[in-house]
Design a protein around this motif. Structure first.
Motif, short mmCIF file in Angstrom:
data_model
loop_
_atom_site.label_atom_id
_atom_site.label_comp_id
_atom_site.label_asym_id
_atom_site.label_seq_id
_atom_site.Cartn_x
_atom_site.Cartn_y
_atom_site.Cartn_z
N ASN A 89 0.83 -1.21 0.00
CA ASN A 89 0.00 0.00 0.00
C ASN A 89 0.86 1.25 0.00
OD1 ASN A 89 -2.38 -1.44 -0.03
ND2 ASN A 89 -2.48 -1.56 2.22
N GLU A 90 1.93 1.24 0.77
CA GLU A 90 2.82 2.40 0.79
C GLU A 90 3.48 2.62 -0.57
OE1 GLU A 90 5.51 1.68 3.95
OE2 GLU A 90 4.02 1.99 5.56
N GLU A 91 3.93 1.51 -1.21
CA GLU A 91 4.54 1.64 -2.53
C GLU A 91 3.54 2.17 -3.56
OE1 GLU A 91 6.10 -2.14 -3.45
OE2 GLU A 91 7.74 -2.06 -1.95
N ARG A 92 2.32 1.69 -3.51
CA ARG A 92 1.30 2.17 -4.44
C ARG A 92 1.01 3.65 -4.23
NH1 ARG A 92 -4.16 2.61 -4.20
NH2 ARG A 92 -4.16 1.67 -2.11
N LEU A 93 1.03 4.08 -2.95
CA LEU A 93 0.81 5.49 -2.66
C LEU A 93 1.93 6.36 -3.24
CD1 LEU A 93 -0.88 7.65 -1.20
CD2 LEU A 93 0.47 7.20 0.86
N LEU A 94 3.18 5.88 -3.16
CA LEU A 94 4.30 6.64 -3.70
C LEU A 94 4.27 6.64 -5.23
CD1 LEU A 94 7.19 5.49 -1.35
CD2 LEU A 94 5.97 7.67 -1.31
N GLU A 95 3.83 5.53 -5.81
CA GLU A 95 3.81 5.42 -7.27
C GLU A 95 2.70 6.27 -7.88
OE1 GLU A 95 3.31 1.93 -10.69
OE2 GLU A 95 3.37 1.45 -8.55
N GLU A 96 1.52 6.29 -7.28
CA GLU A 96 0.41 7.02 -7.85
C GLU A 96 0.42 8.49 -7.45
OE1 GLU A 96 -3.10 5.04 -6.66
OE2 GLU A 96 -2.69 3.21 -7.83
N GLY A 97 0.98 8.79 -6.32
CA GLY A 97 0.99 10.17 -5.86
C GLY A 97 -0.16 10.46 -4.91
N LEU A 125 -2.18 13.18 -5.12
CA LEU A 125 -3.36 13.75 -5.75
C LEU A 125 -4.36 12.69 -6.18
CD1 LEU A 125 -1.72 16.58 -7.92
CD2 LEU A 125 -2.92 16.79 -5.73
N ARG A 126 -3.84 11.56 -6.57
CA ARG A 126 -4.75 10.51 -7.03
C ARG A 126 -5.56 9.89 -5.89
NH1 ARG A 126 -3.71 8.93 -12.28
NH2 ARG A 126 -1.74 9.70 -13.14
N GLN A 127 -5.19 10.15 -4.62
CA GLN A 127 -5.92 9.58 -3.50
C GLN A 127 -7.12 10.44 -3.11
OE1 GLN A 127 -4.86 6.63 -2.77
NE2 GLN A 127 -3.14 6.94 -4.18
N ILE A 128 -7.17 11.72 -3.67
CA ILE A 128 -8.32 12.58 -3.38
C ILE A 128 -9.49 12.10 -4.23
CG2 ILE A 128 -9.17 14.96 -3.42
CD1 ILE A 128 -6.28 15.89 -3.16
N PRO A 129 -10.67 11.94 -3.66
CA PRO A 129 -11.78 11.30 -4.40
C PRO A 129 -12.11 11.97 -5.73
CG PRO A 129 -12.31 11.43 -2.07
CD PRO A 129 -11.03 12.20 -2.26
N VAL A 130 -12.39 13.26 -5.79
CA VAL A 130 -12.82 13.92 -7.03
C VAL A 130 -11.64 14.18 -7.93
CG1 VAL A 130 -13.99 15.94 -8.00
CG2 VAL A 130 -14.77 14.92 -5.81
N VAL A 131 -10.56 14.72 -7.35
CA VAL A 131 -9.37 15.05 -8.14
C VAL A 131 -8.74 13.80 -8.71
CG1 VAL A 131 -7.10 16.15 -8.08
CG2 VAL A 131 -9.01 17.12 -6.77
N GLY A 132 -8.73 12.73 -7.91
CA GLY A 132 -8.12 11.48 -8.37
C GLY A 132 -8.85 10.90 -9.55
N SER A 133 -10.19 11.01 -9.57
CA SER A 133 -10.97 10.45 -10.69
C SER A 133 -10.67 11.21 -11.98
CB SER A 133 -12.46 10.50 -10.36
OG SER A 133 -12.74 9.75 -9.19
N VAL A 134 -10.63 12.56 -11.90
CA VAL A 134 -10.34 13.36 -13.10
C VAL A 134 -8.94 13.11 -13.60
CG1 VAL A 134 -10.17 15.73 -13.99
CG2 VAL A 134 -12.00 15.11 -12.39
N LEU A 135 -8.01 13.00 -12.66
CA LEU A 135 -6.62 12.78 -13.06
C LEU A 135 -6.43 11.41 -13.70
CD1 LEU A 135 -3.78 14.00 -13.08
CD2 LEU A 135 -3.44 13.02 -10.77
N ASN A 136 -7.10 10.41 -13.14
CA ASN A 136 -7.00 9.06 -13.74
C ASN A 136 -7.66 8.99 -15.10
OD1 ASN A 136 -5.62 7.97 -11.55
ND2 ASN A 136 -7.51 7.45 -10.44
N TRP A 137 -8.67 9.91 -15.38
CA TRP A 137 -9.33 9.90 -16.68
C TRP A 137 -8.43 10.50 -17.76
CZ3 TRP A 137 -11.38 13.85 -19.89
CH2 TRP A 137 -12.19 13.36 -20.94
N PHE A 138 -7.71 11.54 -17.36
CA PHE A 138 -6.80 12.15 -18.32
C PHE A 138 -5.52 11.34 -18.47
CE2 PHE A 138 -9.41 15.92 -17.41
CZ PHE A 138 -9.63 16.39 -18.70
N SER A 139 -4.99 10.84 -17.37
CA SER A 139 -3.70 10.13 -17.41
C SER A 139 -3.83 8.84 -16.60
CB SER A 139 -2.58 11.01 -16.83
OG SER A 139 -1.37 10.29 -16.80
#
Length: 785
Positions: free
Chosen positions: A616-624, A626-640
């Motif tokens: 879980n810690e490695e995934r957090l470092l890999e994704e960043g 911002l991707r853990q924020i519910p709304v921001v993470g969804s938009v960011l994952n849609w673009f990239s």
């Protein structure tokens, strides 16, 4: 239950009718008539109650102790019980009639008993407790020898202490009872030893008794009373009463005789040792057990001319109600008559002689009272001749035999005799056998029909059945005694087993499995050992062998043991011990494997939690972040979108470690990992014949069969496959057979061999050879091929 009461009522009515015909006294005849009318009224009342209810009580509605437990005591038993009811009725009469009746009852009963048992000019004291008469006789002897005892009391006894002589073979607790009743200290008792060098082991030593009397006189004591036995409580021996009477007359000692052999005084022929009891100062009789009469008092016959001293001693009473104690016996003696009394005692003696003569022909049975044919008591014991011992009945150990070996043999025979007695009591309940422990002989079985035959209704057929049961149990006893030493040696030579020496166990022996964590020096409880032995006991009982296995009582500690019961002559002790050792070891290994697996799983779960947290810690470092924020993470994952690799973990129970699931997702197959090797069985598989139970010795040379069975099975299989292969080839090139064409002999032979091969493979799966039909493809097959 109402029907049972009716039967008792009808029996009492018949008893009262019989009594009215036999009794000449008008008052007693009228009383019997009134009792008959009362019983008839009771029966009519019970019948009316049943008719009003309209139905009978069901046995299921009545508690267990009240269902059919009334003993059939017979007509004479109802007569004895009738005496107690009549006693209560007579006590309500006026004093004059009561005095006449009680005097008549007491005088008649005393006269009849003195005539039947050849005790002329005697008086009688009736009492409920058998020892009570002897206590009153001791009190009479004290009053007779100490003239000032009534005035001075204990001071007279203190200046010249009385001595009461008892045989060492007397009933335990008799001396203590006399001292408690008389208020005497225990030094007033003197136990006379029995013969140890010459004569019987249970007869009083007369020469030693005379020496004790002289020593007591020199010390200023007063020899007061001697209690002799006409049939000891244990084995029925009779003391030399004639010589004892002469010795007592010489020193002025009161002689009292008791014992079951006094019953033979009523017979036509009496041995000289028992006949001498008629000259004693007093004797105690127990006619109730002898004649099968319930609630009948014991009787003490005595000779004394001073009524004042007998009154002070409590042997006589001025109360008429005390004289009514003789009423049940008075009625019973009239009902039986002289012929009936003699017949019952004679029947009991004949039963004893019949058993004694039959046991003389049975091997390995020793009779202890063989020198007294007139004794109605037979005591016998199973014995096994010791190595180098006398082949006679006594089985005397050789002088060079170790004392420990003799003691071990004695304890083993005692346990077997205790088992034999309990088995015979269950198989022949009408025999009335008792198991007893003697100081010299050990555990024995006693047959005393004078005290049991009249109540149990013992017959000659019961004695024959008893002898047959003894003969049927002897092979088991002798075999078990012989297998004990072999079992001990096998256990001592087996690894992990401990032989437990329990002298009270009648079986082959006792064994304990010592596990790895067993503390041999500690006597505390062992939970792990108890668990192993409980599983071992379950496994052994599931084998359905002829042996019995028990956890048994605790022996010298709180640790568990396996108790093995009696055995027959075809038990393979080596196989038994090997089975116990291997089974216990497998249970321990399985238990340890389960514990290890539990520990491995626990550690694996902890390690998996740690690795999941790291993932879980490695995934957090890999994704960043911002991707853990519910709304921001969804938009960011849609673009990239993030192309995260799938990293799974699987827990291998065999290896006890976490493994990656990458191989599973890449190749779409789940790896088998390392296959654990099969646990080899430590037990040697022994081939048994069809229907043969475990631990049985084979009668066809099982050792030879087991050694050559593997080779013969393989040869048969090769021969069958060769023939079957040739047949297949010939059938492939030959035309198709028609239904009407007969089968050639070679085909019939091949078919029979194939059937035999199939049976061999079913019995011995480990010898099955691989065939072409058992092949499986281990690599993918190309569809074009």
């Amino acid at each position: 239950m109402i029907q049972g009461n009716r039967a008792i009522s009808r029996s009492l009515i018949t008893s009262a009718k019989t009594l009215s015909y036999k009794i000449a006294d008008p008052t007693l005849a009228e009383m019997g008539k009134n009792l008959k009318e009362a019983m008839k009224m009771l029966e009519d009342s019970q019948r009316r109650t049943e008719e009003e209810n309209g139905k009978k009580l069901l046995s299921g509605d009545i508690p267990g102790p009240l269902q059919g437990r009334i003993q059939n005591i017979g007509e004479q038993g109802h007569i004895a019980l009738l005496g107690h009811s009549l006693g209560a009725y007579i006590s309500t009469l006026d004093k004059e009639k009561l005095r006449k009746l009680t005097t008549r009852i007491l005088s008649d009963t005393t006269l009849w008993l003195c005539r039947i048992f050849r005790y002329e000019n005697g008086c009688a004291y009736f009492h409920e407790e058998e020892r009570e008469g002897l206590a009153k006789i001791c009190r009479l002897a004290i009053h007779s020898r100490y003239e000032d005892f009534v005035v001075d009391g204990f001071n007279v006894l203190y200046n010249k202490m009385p001595v009461i002589y008892l045989s060492a073979a007397a009933r335990p607790g008799l001396g203590q009872y006399l001292c408690n009743q008389l208020g005497l200290p225990f030094p007033c008792l003197c136990r006379v030893p029995c013969n140890t060098m010459f004569g019987s082991q249970h007869q009083m030593d007369v020469a030693f008794l005379e020496k004790l009397i002289k020593d007591d006189i020199e010390r200023g004591k007063l020899p007061l009373l001697l209690v002799a036995n006409a049939g000891t409580a244990a084995v029925g021996h009779t003391d030399k009463i004639g010589r004892l009477k002469e010795l007592c007359k010489q020193y002025g000692i009161w002689l009292h005789v008791k014992g079951v052999n006094l019953a033979t005084l009523a017979l036509g022929y009496v041995s000289s040792s028992v006949l001498a009891a008629t000259k004693c100062d007093s004797m105690t009789l127990t006619p109730g057990p002898w004649l099968g009469l319930p609630a009948v008092p014991a009787v003490t016959l005595y000779k004394h001319d001073d009524p004042a001293l007998t009154l002070v001693a409590g042997l006589t009473s001025n109360k008429p109600t005390d004289k009514l104690r003789a009423l049940p016996l008075w009625l019973s003696l009239q009902y039986l008559g002289l012929d009936g009394i003699v017949e019952r005692i004679k029947h009991a003696c004949q039963l004893s002689q019949r058993l004694q003569e039959s046991l003389k022909k049975v091997n390995h049975i020793k009779i202890l009272v063989e020198d007294e044919l007139s004794s109605p008591v037979v005591v016998f014991r199973f014995f096994q001749e010791l190595p180098g011992s006398d082949p006679g009945l006594n089985a005397i150990p050789a002088p060079n035999m170790a004392p420990s070996a003799v003691s071990q043999e004695r304890h083993s025979c005692d346990a077997l005799n205790r088992w034999l007695g309990e088995q015979l009591k269950q198989l022949v309940p009408a025999s009335g056998l008792t198991v007893m422990d003697l100081e010299v002989e050990g555990t024995c079985v006693r047959f005393s029909p004078l005290t049991t035959a009249a109540v149990l209704g013992t017959r000659g057929e019961d004695v024959d059945q008893l002898v047959a049961c003894i003969q049927s149990q002897l092979p088991v006893l002798t075999c078990t005694l012989q297998l004990r030493e072999e079992f001990k040696q096998e256990v001592m030579g087996a690894a992990g087993l401990l032989y437990v020496d329990d002298p009270n166990w009648p079986g082959i022996g006792v064994v304990r499995y010592e596990h790895a964590n067993d503390d041999k020096s500690s006597l505390k409880s062992d939970p792990e050992g108890e668990k192993i032995h409980a599983g071992l006991l379950k496994k052994l009982n599931e084998l359905e062998s002829d042996l019995t296995f028990k956890m048994g009582p605790e022996y010298k500690s709180m640790k568990s043991c396996i108790y093995i019961g009696m055995a027959s002559d075809d038990i393979d002790v080596s196989e038994l011990v090997e089975t116990i050792a291997v089974t216990a070891r497998e249970i321990e290994e399985n238990s340890r494997l389960l514990e290890n697996m539990t520990e491995v799983v626990r550690k694996g779960i902890q390690e998996a939690q740690v690795q999941l947290q790291k993932a879980n810690e490695e995934r957090l470092l890999e994704e960043g972040v911002l991707r853990q924020i519910p709304v921001v993470g969804s938009v960011l994952n849609w673009f990239s979108p993030v192309q995260a690799s799938q990293k799974g973990r699987t827990f291998n129970l065999t290896a006890g470690s976490l493994e990656s699931t990458e191989h599973t997702y890449v190749y779409k197959v789940q790896g088998s990992g390392v296959t654990p090797p099969q646990t080899p069985s430590g037990a040697r598989t022994k081939q048994r014949l069809p229907g043969q139970k475990p631990f049985k010795r084979s009668l066809r040379g099982s050792d030879t069969v087991s050694e050559t069975s593997s080779v013969s099975h393989i040869e048969d299989l090769e021969k069958i496959e060769h023939l079957s292969g040739g047949q297949d080839a010939s059938e492939a090139n030959s035309p198709e057979r028609h239904p009407g064409v007969p089968t050639p002999p070679e085909a019939e032979q091949t078919g029979a061999l194939q059937d035999r091969a199939q049976r061999l493979e079913d019995d011995c799966p480990q010898m099955r050879k691989p065939r072409s039909t058992d092949l499986r493809f281990t690599q993918p097959v190309n569809s074009h091929l």
